[in-house]
Design an enzyme around this catalytic site. Structure first.
Site, PDB file in Angstrom:
ATOM      1  N   ASN A  48     -48.089  -7.231  32.070  1.00  0.00           N
ATOM      2  CA  ASN A  48     -46.778  -7.881  32.135  1.00  0.00           C
ATOM      3  C   ASN A  48     -46.150  -7.773  33.531  1.00  0.00           C
ATOM      4  O   ASN A  48     -44.957  -7.952  33.692  1.00  0.00           O
ATOM      5  CB  ASN A  48     -45.828  -7.245  31.121  1.00  0.00           C
ATOM      6  N   HIS A 134     -39.219  -8.210  18.456  1.00  0.00           N
ATOM      7  CA  HIS A 134     -40.001  -7.022  18.803  1.00  0.00           C
ATOM      8  C   HIS A 134     -39.748  -5.888  17.806  1.00  0.00           C
ATOM      9  O   HIS A 134     -38.646  -5.709  17.300  1.00  0.00           O
ATOM     10  CB  HIS A 134     -39.579  -6.584  20.203  1.00  0.00           C
ATOM     11  N   GLU A 181     -34.699 -12.269  20.952  1.00  0.00           N
ATOM     12  CA  GLU A 181     -35.224 -12.151  22.305  1.00  0.00           C
ATOM     13  C   GLU A 181     -34.910 -13.455  23.021  1.00  0.00           C
ATOM     14  O   GLU A 181     -34.637 -14.471  22.371  1.00  0.00           O
ATOM     15  CB  GLU A 181     -36.746 -11.916  22.253  1.00  0.00           C
ATOM     16  N   SER A 185     -42.114 -12.117  23.050  1.00  0.00           N
ATOM     17  CA  SER A 185     -43.167 -11.391  23.749  1.00  0.00           C
ATOM     18  C   SER A 185     -44.573 -11.798  23.325  1.00  0.00           C
ATOM     19  O   SER A 185     -45.511 -11.615  24.089  1.00  0.00           O
ATOM     20  CB  SER A 185     -42.975  -9.885  23.562  1.00  0.00           C
ATOM     21  N   ASP A 210     -32.415  -9.518  23.848  1.00  0.00           N
ATOM     22  CA  ASP A 210     -33.425  -8.747  24.576  1.00  0.00           C
ATOM     23  C   ASP A 210     -34.092  -9.682  25.590  1.00  0.00           C
ATOM     24  O   ASP A 210     -34.815 -10.606  25.219  1.00  0.00           O
ATOM     25  CB  ASP A 210     -34.443  -8.191  23.566  1.00  0.00           C
ATOM     26  N   HIS A 213     -38.697 -10.245  28.840  1.00  0.00           N
ATOM     27  CA  HIS A 213     -39.734 -11.059  29.480  1.00  0.00           C
ATOM     28  C   HIS A 213     -39.180 -12.195  30.332  1.00  0.00           C
ATOM     29  O   HIS A 213     -39.952 -12.944  30.928  1.00  0.00           O
ATOM     30  CB  HIS A 213     -40.691 -11.622  28.428  1.00  0.00           C
ATOM     31  N   LYS A 240     -41.797  -4.436  32.839  1.00  0.00           N
ATOM     32  CA  LYS A 240     -42.489  -5.720  32.939  1.00  0.00           C
ATOM     33  C   LYS A 240     -42.409  -6.224  34.378  1.00  0.00           C
ATOM     34  O   LYS A 240     -43.017  -5.625  35.252  1.00  0.00           O
ATOM     35  CB  LYS A 240     -41.925  -6.676  31.899  1.00  0.00           C
TER      36      LYS A 240
HETATM   37  C1  PLP Z   1     -41.888  -4.479  25.973  1.00  0.00           C
HETATM   38  C2  PLP Z   1     -40.712  -4.809  25.134  1.00  0.00           C
HETATM   39  C3  PLP Z   1     -39.819  -3.813  24.732  1.00  0.00           C
HETATM   40  C4  PLP Z   1     -40.097  -2.362  24.972  1.00  0.00           C
HETATM   41  O1  PLP Z   1     -39.860  -2.011  26.289  1.00  0.00           O
HETATM   42  P1  PLP Z   1     -40.559  -0.694  26.861  1.00  0.00           P
HETATM   43  O2  PLP Z   1     -39.760  -0.381  28.074  1.00  0.00           O
HETATM   44  O3  PLP Z   1     -41.964  -1.043  27.131  1.00  0.00           O
HETATM   45  O4  PLP Z   1     -40.437   0.357  25.806  1.00  0.00           O
HETATM   46  C5  PLP Z   1     -38.687  -4.206  24.061  1.00  0.00           C
HETATM   47  N1  PLP Z   1     -38.448  -5.511  23.772  1.00  0.00           N
HETATM   48  C6  PLP Z   1     -39.315  -6.479  24.111  1.00  0.00           C
HETATM   49  C7  PLP Z   1     -39.017  -7.874  23.757  1.00  0.00           C
HETATM   50  C8  PLP Z   1     -40.472  -6.158  24.792  1.00  0.00           C
HETATM   51  O5  PLP Z   1     -41.351  -7.104  25.101  1.00  0.00           O
END
Ligand code: PLP
Length: 389
Positions: A48, A134, A181, A185, A210, A213, A240
């Site tokens: 990522n 997620h 989101e 993801s 969230d 990405h 990421k």
């Molecule tokens: C990767 C991800 C997380 C978790 O983040 P980390 O810092 O890796 O624990 C949370 N939400 C989404 C949408 C993600 O893709």
């Protein structure tokens, strides 16, 4: 007497039977697009690190400089003696860059979603969550004890119907949350932030997005799809496109103050170490300057998406550097991933329960450092594999 560990054997056997067994396989990163696995060099299509910042000299140098100045550990939780000047300075810069009143750092995105959502919602609340959200968001919602309803993926008419139904029983809920989101993801598609916001306004719900990405990849200056959008609560991650580690909440000053006072996953955990703060700070300075790299990333994503579609793969509604090739059965996704590895490509198969039953897939994630040639090699190999098999 039955062994007290029978449940472990049974669970693992069950995973094997359904081609769902997960394993940890060590690799060694070589450069932004290549890794070494069991002595072989593979082109990596599963990271990522969209902008290659995990290998950027400035991001690495900042980690070293901050370590030399501040040590290797924050040495305590934020509320004890773990708030260094660099933590608050980063929070201020982040809030300013994203156009929010305040920002608050967290250990990881997983921890952040779990603890923040379960601190804000309680058993008298209602959480309406996109079906493809997620796992960390789901865990946060469950842990809060709130009533949890999942709406069909990106189906905002269905979401509105749930909001209307909730309004009729408005006395029953103290607060309503809409959780989504911005870029999903596993499908790489996007939510309609403006419409989500309009719904949250109309129904007086708290919008929780969230942006993991989208940060670094989409939006003005690559600062995500929530920057300067006045979303109630934004969560972002640094693992990421930032090429670092950790996460943050961006919101109003009172919301952040409330979390400082009430959020266990912030209060009872050691603050992020200086090295990470240095890397995040350097990445935050770099990201707005990487417009050419982002353009290239999106062009490459278009090439791969169109190529996969020409080969007959279902790429869902991907509109980002995350591109699924949905193949259905778990064994098929695994076999395809293995064949690609034999030909020099790392593309991990994603299976249920991470994705819905019957939608096992290869999940390709691109970096701006992938070359046209690497993508054409991948497509060529996939093409020959499908004619063989
Ligand atoms: C990767 C991800 C997380 C978790 O983040 P980390 O810092 O890796 O624990 C949370 N939400 C989404 C949408 C993600 O893709």
């Amino acid at each position: 007497m039955a062994s007290k560990w029978t449940f472990i054997d049974q669970a693992l056997d069950d995973r094997d039977r359904h081609h769902r067994r997960r394993q940890l396989t060590p690799i060694t990163p070589l450069n932004p697009t290549q890794i070494q696995k069991q002595g072989r060099t593979l082109i990596n299509f599963s990271a990522n690190d969209y902008l290659g910042l995990a290998k950027h000299p400035q991001v690495q140098a900042a980690a070293i400089a901050y370590t030399q100045r501040y040590g290797t550990s924050a040495t305590a939780s934020r509320l004890v003696a773990g708030t260094f000047d660099i933590h608050t300075a980063l929070e201020t810069r982040l809030a300013e860059a994203l156009g929010y009143e305040a920002a608050l750092l967290f250990g990881t995105g997983y921890q952040c979603n779990l603890t923040v959502l379960s601190t804000l919602a309680d058993r008298h609340s209602l959480i309406l969550c996109d079906r493809l959200c997620h796992n960390s968001l789901l865990q946060g919602a469950r842990h809060s004890g709130a009533r949890l309803l999942r709406f069909p993926h990106n189906d905002l008419a269905a979401l509105e119907a749930q909001l209307q139904a909730a309004r009729k029983t408005s006395q029953a809920y103290n607060r309503i949350f809409i959780v989504s989101e911005t870029v999903f993801s596993m499908d790489g598609d996007r939510a309609d932030v403006a419409r989500l916001q309009a719904l949250s306004d109309r129904y007086n719900a708290i919008l929780y997005l969230d942006d993991a990405h989208a940060l670094g990849v989409l939006g003005q200056q690559g600062l995500g799809l929530t920057a300067h959008q006045n979303v109630d609560i934004v969560v972002g991650t640094f693992g990421k496109a930032f090429g670092a580690f950790g996460a943050f909440v961006a919101s109003s000053r009172p919301v952040c103050d409330y979390l400082i006072n009430h959020c266990p996953g912030l209060i009872y955990t050691t603050a992020l170490p200086p090295s990470i703060i240095g890397s995040i700070d350097a990445a935050l300075r770099l990201i707005p300057t990487l417009e050419t790299e982002r353009q290239h990333l999106h062009t490459q994503a278009d090439t791969l998406r169109q190529g996969l579609q020409r080969l007959g793969y279902d790429t869902a509604q991907s509109a980002s550097p995350i591109i699924p090739a949905i193949v259905g059965p778990n064994e098929r996704a695994l076999a395809l991933s293995r064949s690609l590895e034999d030909h020099g490509f790392l593309a991990i198969a994603i299976r249920p329960p991470t994705v819905p039953e019957g939608t096992a897939r290869l999940r390709f994630a691109l970096s701006c450092h992938h070359t046209q040639d690497q993508i054409e090699q991948l497509l060529g190999t996939l093409g020959s594999l499908s004619t063989e098999g």
